[in-house]
Design a protein around this motif. Structure first.
Motif, PDB file in Angstrom:
ATOM      1  N   THR A   1      36.781   2.202  10.375  1.00 48.82           N
ATOM      2  CA  THR A   1      36.678   2.346   8.925  1.00 48.82           C
ATOM      3  C   THR A   1      35.258   2.107   8.438  1.00 48.82           C
ATOM      4  OG1 THR A   1      37.563   1.622   6.791  1.00 48.82           O
ATOM      5  CG2 THR A   1      37.265  -0.075   8.461  1.00 48.82           C
TER       6      THR A   1
ATOM      7  N   ARG B   1      36.383   7.081   6.062  1.00 52.64           N
ATOM      8  CA  ARG B   1      36.512   6.588   4.682  1.00 52.64           C
ATOM      9  C   ARG B   1      37.405   7.506   3.864  1.00 52.64           C
ATOM     10  NH1 ARG B   1      33.692   4.884   0.506  1.00 52.64           N
ATOM     11  NH2 ARG B   1      35.189   3.190   0.455  1.00 52.64           N
TER      12      ARG B   1
ATOM     13  N   LYS C   1      38.081  -5.645  10.328  1.00 53.17           N
ATOM     14  CA  LYS C   1      37.406  -4.449  10.830  1.00 53.17           C
ATOM     15  C   LYS C   1      35.908  -4.678  10.988  1.00 53.17           C
ATOM     16  CE  LYS C   1      40.646  -1.329  11.326  1.00 53.17           C
ATOM     17  NZ  LYS C   1      40.880  -0.607  12.601  1.00 53.17           N
TER      18      LYS C   1
ATOM     19  N   SER D   1      39.479  -5.297   5.737  1.00 54.24           N
ATOM     20  CA  SER D   1      38.055  -5.020   5.944  1.00 54.24           C
ATOM     21  C   SER D   1      37.376  -6.151   6.697  1.00 54.24           C
ATOM     22  CB  SER D   1      37.361  -4.804   4.593  1.00 54.24           C
ATOM     23  OG  SER D   1      37.817  -3.619   3.977  1.00 54.24           O
TER      24      SER D   1
ATOM     25  N   CYS E   1      35.070   1.190   5.257  1.00 53.97           N
ATOM     26  CA  CYS E   1      35.369   0.329   4.101  1.00 53.97           C
ATOM     27  C   CYS E   1      34.935  -1.108   4.377  1.00 53.97           C
ATOM     28  CB  CYS E   1      36.856   0.395   3.766  1.00 53.97           C
ATOM     29  SG  CYS E   1      37.385   2.024   3.199  1.00 53.97           S
ATOM     30  N   ILE E   2      33.729  -1.242   4.895  1.00 48.94           N
ATOM     31  CA  ILE E   2      33.157  -2.549   5.203  1.00 48.94           C
ATOM     32  C   ILE E   2      31.809  -2.714   4.501  1.00 48.94           C
ATOM     33  CG2 ILE E   2      34.397  -2.900   7.374  1.00 48.94           C
ATOM     34  CD1 ILE E   2      32.052  -1.715   8.879  1.00 48.94           C
TER      35      ILE E   2
ATOM     36  N   ARG F   1      33.375   5.534  11.668  1.00 50.22           N
ATOM     37  CA  ARG F   1      33.667   4.905  10.379  1.00 50.22           C
ATOM     38  C   ARG F   1      34.293   5.938   9.434  1.00 50.22           C
ATOM     39  NH1 ARG F   1      27.843   1.924   9.423  1.00 50.22           N
ATOM     40  NH2 ARG F   1      28.223  -0.004  10.610  1.00 50.22           N
TER      41      ARG F   1
ATOM     42  N   THR G   1      46.809  -0.757   8.974  1.00 47.29           N
ATOM     43  CA  THR G   1      46.168  -0.612   7.669  1.00 47.29           C
ATOM     44  C   THR G   1      47.045  -1.187   6.575  1.00 47.29           C
ATOM     45  OG1 THR G   1      47.127   1.590   7.394  1.00 47.29           O
ATOM     46  CG2 THR G   1      44.927   1.455   8.361  1.00 47.29           C
TER      47      THR G   1
ATOM     48  N   THR H   1      33.734  -7.948   2.680  1.00 49.89           N
ATOM     49  CA  THR H   1      34.870  -8.577   3.360  1.00 49.89           C
ATOM     50  C   THR H   1      35.909  -9.009   2.313  1.00 49.89           C
ATOM     51  OG1 THR H   1      33.694 -10.712   3.337  1.00 49.89           O
ATOM     52  CG2 THR H   1      33.519  -9.368   5.334  1.00 49.89           C
TER      53      THR H   1
ATOM     54  N   ARG I   1      38.707  -3.570  -3.399  1.00 53.89           N
ATOM     55  CA  ARG I   1      38.471  -2.378  -2.591  1.00 53.89           C
ATOM     56  C   ARG I   1      36.971  -2.117  -2.496  1.00 53.89           C
ATOM     57  NH1 ARG I   1      43.330  -3.473  -2.250  1.00 53.89           N
ATOM     58  NH2 ARG I   1      45.023  -1.970  -2.578  1.00 53.89           N
ATOM     59  N   SER I   2      36.542  -1.560  -1.394  1.00 55.43           N
ATOM     60  CA  SER I   2      35.126  -1.242  -1.240  1.00 55.43           C
ATOM     61  C   SER I   2      34.823   0.128  -1.830  1.00 55.43           C
ATOM     62  CB  SER I   2      34.730  -1.261   0.242  1.00 55.43           C
ATOM     63  OG  SER I   2      35.210  -0.109   0.904  1.00 55.43           O
TER      64      SER I   2
END
Length: 311
Positions: free
Chosen positions: A111, A165, A146, A143, A113-114, A163, A69, A138, A260-261
């Motif tokens: 994750t 988060r 992943k 991310s 976070c996609i 997944r 990560t 992406t 960041r998502s």
């Protein structure tokens, strides 16, 4: 390919990620449950080593909490792309391939976070991304890798992809705890997000593996909560003098390397398996803020020290 009936065997777990945060928590949980397990010695890229671990432990189930990560955050992956590929893509696929070959159930802590809010999934609409939706974020290299590997793992009939988060634990001074991160920052954004309260959800993951669940699972508490709402809870339960500042996503972009998502994940599937799962706010109160309130002087002092004396 025929698989053994994982639900009828006494489970024996092989756990990857001994030195990692979630891997350590998984080991503590399995120990407390009296469940048979061993940590793997091999790295994900080491096929011969993984095979040796399987021969040594003879597991029925594999739990993977290993992966990159980045330290102190995912920005690290932007400058270490080959290392990220080697572990998060090649290593993950190596483990998946071996587990399929050996007819082992594999659960991997991945994750969520996609995904990112967009016109079809607007912030505040209550519409969450489902397990079947195609990742649309992406922006960071982490991310990107992943999302890529998830699209491949979903073809494996023996794998459960969880997944995760913005994972949260009760220790508000632990550096990788999402709440500890945003408490330390000088400024934070204020966007509602799905999050994973590990003290509640980690036991569910062990049960999922025992049930032989496969496919993709949005592994978060129901609903979303904003950064400010979390800070308000901290202020209410622990430190009434606590203060913070907000900044915009555009301002945030000036101090980070990769976007960041921010998203809401649909939790219909996990709620179907575990109807008792708490909505995110209630879970945070029960597993984080009420315990912190019971020891508020010590927690408050530790957090202020972590913030360099800032209130």
């Amino acid at each position: 390919m025929a698989f053994p009936n994982w639900q009828q065997q006494e489970p024996v777990f092989l756990v990857f990620g001994r030195s990692g945060w979630i891997g350590g928590l998984v080991g503590e949980l399995l120990t407390s449950q009296g469940t048979k397990f061993e940590y793997a010695n091999a790295r994900l890229e080491d096929r011969a080593g993984i095979l040796a671990d399987i021969e040594r432990v003879k597991p029925t189930h594999v739990l993977n909490a290993a992966g990159l990560t980045g330290r102190p955050n995912v920005d690290w992956c932007e400058d270490h792309k080959i290392e990220t590929i080697r572990v998060n893509v090649l290593g993950m696929l190596n483990l998946a391939d071996i587990c399929l070959e050996k007819k082992l159930h594999l659960t991997t802590y991945a994750t969520g976070c996609i995904f990112h809010y967009d016109k079809d999934f607007p912030e505040g609409s209550g519409k969450g991304f489902k397990e079947t939706d195609t990742p649309n974020f992406t922006g960071s290299y982490y991310s990107y890798t992943k999302a890529m590997v998830e699209s491949l793992l979903k073809e494996y009939p023996n794998i459960l992809v969880l997944r995760v988060r913005m994972p949260i634990v009760g220790d508000l001074t632990y550096t990788r705890n999402f709440i500890s991160k945003i408490i330390r920052y000088d400024k934070i954004i204020n966007i509602p997000n799905s999050m994973t309260v590990l003290p509640e959800l980690l036991p569910y993951s062990i049960e999922m593996a025992k049930r032989g669940l496969t496919g993709i699972m949005n592994y978060t508490n129901p609903g979303a909560i904003s950064h400010n709402e979390i800070m308000e809870l901290y202020k209410s339960y622990v430190d009434p003098e606590f203060t913070w500042k907000n900044f915009s996503v555009e301002e945030q972009a000036e101090v980070i390397k990769a976007p960041r998502s921010n998203n809401l994940l649909d939790t219909t599937r996990i709620e179907g398996e575990f109807p008792q799962i708490l909505p995110i706010r209630q879970s945070l109160i029960k597993h984080v803020f009420e315990p912190a309130a019971a020891n508020k002087e010590e927690v408050c002092a530790a957090v202020r020290a972590m913030r360099g004396g800032r209130v």
